[in-house]
Design a protein around this motif. Structure first.
Motif, PDB file in Angstrom:
ATOM      1  N   HIS A 199      35.804  43.407  47.794  1.00 28.99           N
ATOM      2  CA  HIS A 199      35.428  43.187  46.391  1.00 28.99           C
ATOM      3  C   HIS A 199      35.709  44.422  45.546  1.00 28.99           C
ATOM      4  N   ARG A 200      35.423  45.584  46.111  1.00 27.68           N
ATOM      5  CA  ARG A 200      35.675  46.832  45.399  1.00 27.68           C
ATOM      6  C   ARG A 200      37.156  46.976  45.068  1.00 27.68           C
ATOM      7  N   ILE A 201      38.010  46.665  46.015  1.00 25.14           N
ATOM      8  CA  ILE A 201      39.452  46.821  45.821  1.00 25.14           C
ATOM      9  C   ILE A 201      39.998  45.744  44.896  1.00 25.14           C
ATOM     10  N   THR A 383      32.212  36.159  50.046  1.00 21.43           N
ATOM     11  CA  THR A 383      31.662  36.502  51.250  1.00 21.43           C
ATOM     12  C   THR A 383      32.011  37.951  51.456  1.00 21.43           C
ATOM     13  N   VAL A 384      32.084  38.404  52.513  1.00 18.44           N
ATOM     14  CA  VAL A 384      32.397  39.816  52.752  1.00 18.44           C
ATOM     15  C   VAL A 384      33.821  40.079  52.312  1.00 18.44           C
ATOM     16  N   LEU A 385      34.707  39.100  52.545  1.00 19.02           N
ATOM     17  CA  LEU A 385      36.036  39.109  51.938  1.00 19.02           C
ATOM     18  C   LEU A 385      36.025  38.038  50.867  1.00 19.02           C
ATOM     19  N   PRO A 386      36.708  38.280  49.724  1.00 21.82           N
ATOM     20  CA  PRO A 386      36.605  37.324  48.625  1.00 21.82           C
ATOM     21  C   PRO A 386      37.101  35.943  48.994  1.00 21.82           C
ATOM     22  N   THR A 387      36.425  34.931  48.463  1.00 20.24           N
ATOM     23  CA  THR A 387      36.937  33.577  48.551  1.00 20.24           C
ATOM     24  C   THR A 387      37.348  33.169  47.153  1.00 20.24           C
ATOM     25  N   ALA A 388      37.940  32.011  47.014  1.00 20.31           N
ATOM     26  CA  ALA A 388      38.486  31.631  45.705  1.00 20.31           C
ATOM     27  C   ALA A 388      37.379  31.478  44.686  1.00 20.31           C
ATOM     28  N   VAL A 389      37.430  32.265  43.641  1.00 27.50           N
ATOM     29  CA  VAL A 389      36.379  32.226  42.630  1.00 27.50           C
ATOM     30  C   VAL A 389      36.367  30.907  41.909  1.00 27.50           C
ATOM     31  N   GLY A 390      37.485  30.207  41.853  1.00 20.18           N
ATOM     32  CA  GLY A 390      37.515  29.012  41.037  1.00 20.18           C
ATOM     33  C   GLY A 390      37.386  27.719  41.782  1.00 20.18           C
ATOM     34  N   ALA A 391      37.200  27.720  43.095  1.00 11.14           N
ATOM     35  CA  ALA A 391      37.166  26.455  43.815  1.00 11.14           C
ATOM     36  C   ALA A 391      35.957  25.638  43.383  1.00 11.14           C
ATOM     37  N   PRO A 392      36.176  24.408  42.913  1.00  4.14           N
ATOM     38  CA  PRO A 392      35.055  23.593  42.439  1.00  4.14           C
ATOM     39  C   PRO A 392      34.035  23.354  43.532  1.00  4.14           C
ATOM     40  N   GLY A 393      32.779  23.375  43.150  1.00  2.61           N
ATOM     41  CA  GLY A 393      31.725  23.007  44.074  1.00  2.61           C
ATOM     42  C   GLY A 393      31.223  24.139  44.946  1.00  2.61           C
ATOM     43  N   ARG A 394      31.825  25.356  44.874  1.00  2.00           N
ATOM     44  CA  ARG A 394      31.334  26.437  45.703  1.00  2.00           C
ATOM     45  C   ARG A 394      30.157  27.139  45.046  1.00  2.00           C
ATOM     46  N   ALA A 395      29.275  27.629  45.873  1.00  2.00           N
ATOM     47  CA  ALA A 395      28.165  28.429  45.333  1.00  2.00           C
ATOM     48  C   ALA A 395      28.724  29.738  44.820  1.00  2.00           C
ATOM     49  N   ARG A 396      28.196  30.202  43.699  1.00  3.81           N
ATOM     50  CA  ARG A 396      28.682  31.446  43.106  1.00  3.81           C
ATOM     51  C   ARG A 396      27.555  32.468  43.115  1.00  3.81           C
TER      52      ARG A 396
END
Length: 396
Positions: A199-201, A383-396
């Motif tokens: 996330h930092r990078i 998560t510890v490595l980024p997941t897709a910020v825009g995927a519908p239905g995911r918890a943010r």
């Protein structure tokens, strides 16, 4: 003040508009929008952000160098005024509506006020960079504005740095300094890299600066070369040879390389990969600049593509993400993508005619003449490595 030596091309063609680059904006923003809905189909779709960064670094630096070549100075106050009018009013409208939706029973907009404030002050990327686990809901409805934060933070730092270089160094040395600055983020990412630093990078303005600076280097190179300079012809020759391989590699990365989330590509991508993507984008930009009759330039210069990229790409990027979540929360499921796309185009058109065009006229009034192409907005990870910020239905 007399023209400054060292940038003959900048004096001849200051801030010229290239339709093909505007068409490339359209392709980049539509790639990101599609990725936010169908991450599995385009796991590398966030590369559209990288392309936007390189375009922005190129366009902004070309304008700044052209101004310095003509006058021997850069009006920083006027530059920041133009950037504010170009980017912020449209963003504030999105922020205001997001804050209002926090009053409604819409789950994703529960933290709409905090998200709106962070986005309005270009802080979303800094908040996300500090989060080692999954992204919290505090930025959820406007999470995509992390990329605007990176870009606007670059705009704060790069113009005065460039002005200091131009005032103190010869043109060739300015180019060398820009190249060195472009390489420094790669070394910094190598130093930072581990799986908990993703996330930092991904969100850091310092760790993404090479993608903007790669475009800046191209702008400085082209500004230094007169139209009859043999090096310009050499660049044209190599651009003709390399644009198709570069475009093919970018397409393969979008199709196959998972940028966010856990994958075998994480280490290479989060260290040297960002710069590789930027260099491929530089090849494409060079071909659009120097090869006006190439098949790629003709395709991307088609009127609809160029018009959308020039006038709607920023609005499309601003509106698609909150609209996607709003419609999803309201129960739109099977037709979420086409419904959001239609609503996004409607809101982008409204933003263009009611907000961005009036602000553009204010920019011209303050400057005395029309401005060339400006930088646009961009895009996103978690998560510890980024997941897709825009995927519908995911918890943010």
């Amino acid at each position: 003040m007399p023209e400054v030596e060292g940038f003959p091309s900048a004096v001849r063609v200051p801030g010229k508009r290239v339709d093909g680059i505007d068409g490339l904006r359209t392709v980049a923003v539509m790639t990101v929008i599609f990725y936010h809905f169908h991450e599995d189909a385009l796991p590398g779709g966030s590369i559209g952000v990288d392309v936007f960064y390189t375009i922005s670094g190129f366009v902004i630096t070309r304008l700044l160098v052209a101004e310095f070549a003509r006058t021997g100075d850069i009006g920083l106050w006027q530059f920041y005024r133009r950037r504010w009018l170009r980017l912020v009013p449209a963003l504030l409208v999105v922020c205001a509506l997001t804050a209002l939706l926090s009053l409604a029973p819409v789950p994703t907009f529960k933290h709409g006020v905090s998200a709106a404030l962070l986005a309005a002050f270009s802080l979303v990327n800094l908040v996300r960079a500090a989060q080692s686990g999954g992204y919290t809901g505090v930025t959820a409805p406007l999470g995509h504005t992390w990329s605007l934060g990176v870009e606007e933070q670059f705009y704060l730092v790069w113009p005065p740095v460039l002005l200091a270089l131009l005032r103190r160094l010869k043109a060739r040395t300015v180019l060398s300094a820009a190249v060195v600055l472009t390489l420094l983020p790669v070394l910094w990412r190598y130093h930072l890299w581990n799986s908990t630093a993703a996330h930092r990078i991904y969100n850091g303005p310092d760790t993404r600066a090479d993608q903007l600076l790669a475009g800046a280097v191209l702008a400085i190179v082209l500004a230094r070369l007169a139209p009859d300079d043999p090096w310009r012809e050499t660049m044209r020759t190599w651009a003709a040879r390399l644009w198709l391989p570069a475009l093919t590699l970018l397409a393969l990365m979008v199709w196959q390389v998972q940028i966010t989330g856990r994958s075998a590509w994480n280490g290479p991508e989060y260290t040297v990969g960002f710069l590789v993507t930027a260099l491929l984008a530089v090849v494409v930009l060079t071909s659009l600049e120097l090869l006006p009759r190439s098949p790629l330039t003709r395709l991307l210069s088609l009127a609809p593509l160029a018009w959308i990229g020039r006038n709607l790409s920023y609005g499309l990027y601003l509106w698609h993400y909150p609209l996607m979540h709003l419609l999803g929360d309201l129960g739109v499921k099977r037709m979420l993508f086409p419904s959001t796309l239609l609503a996004t185009f409607i809101m982008a058109l409204a933003s263009y005619f009611l907000v961005e065009e009036p602000c553009r006229r204010l920019k011209q009034r303050g400057r005395g003449k029309p401005e060339g192409p400006g930088g646009r907005g961009s895009h996103a990870p978690a998560t510890v490595l980024p997941t897709a910020v825009g995927a519908p239905g995911r918890a943010r």
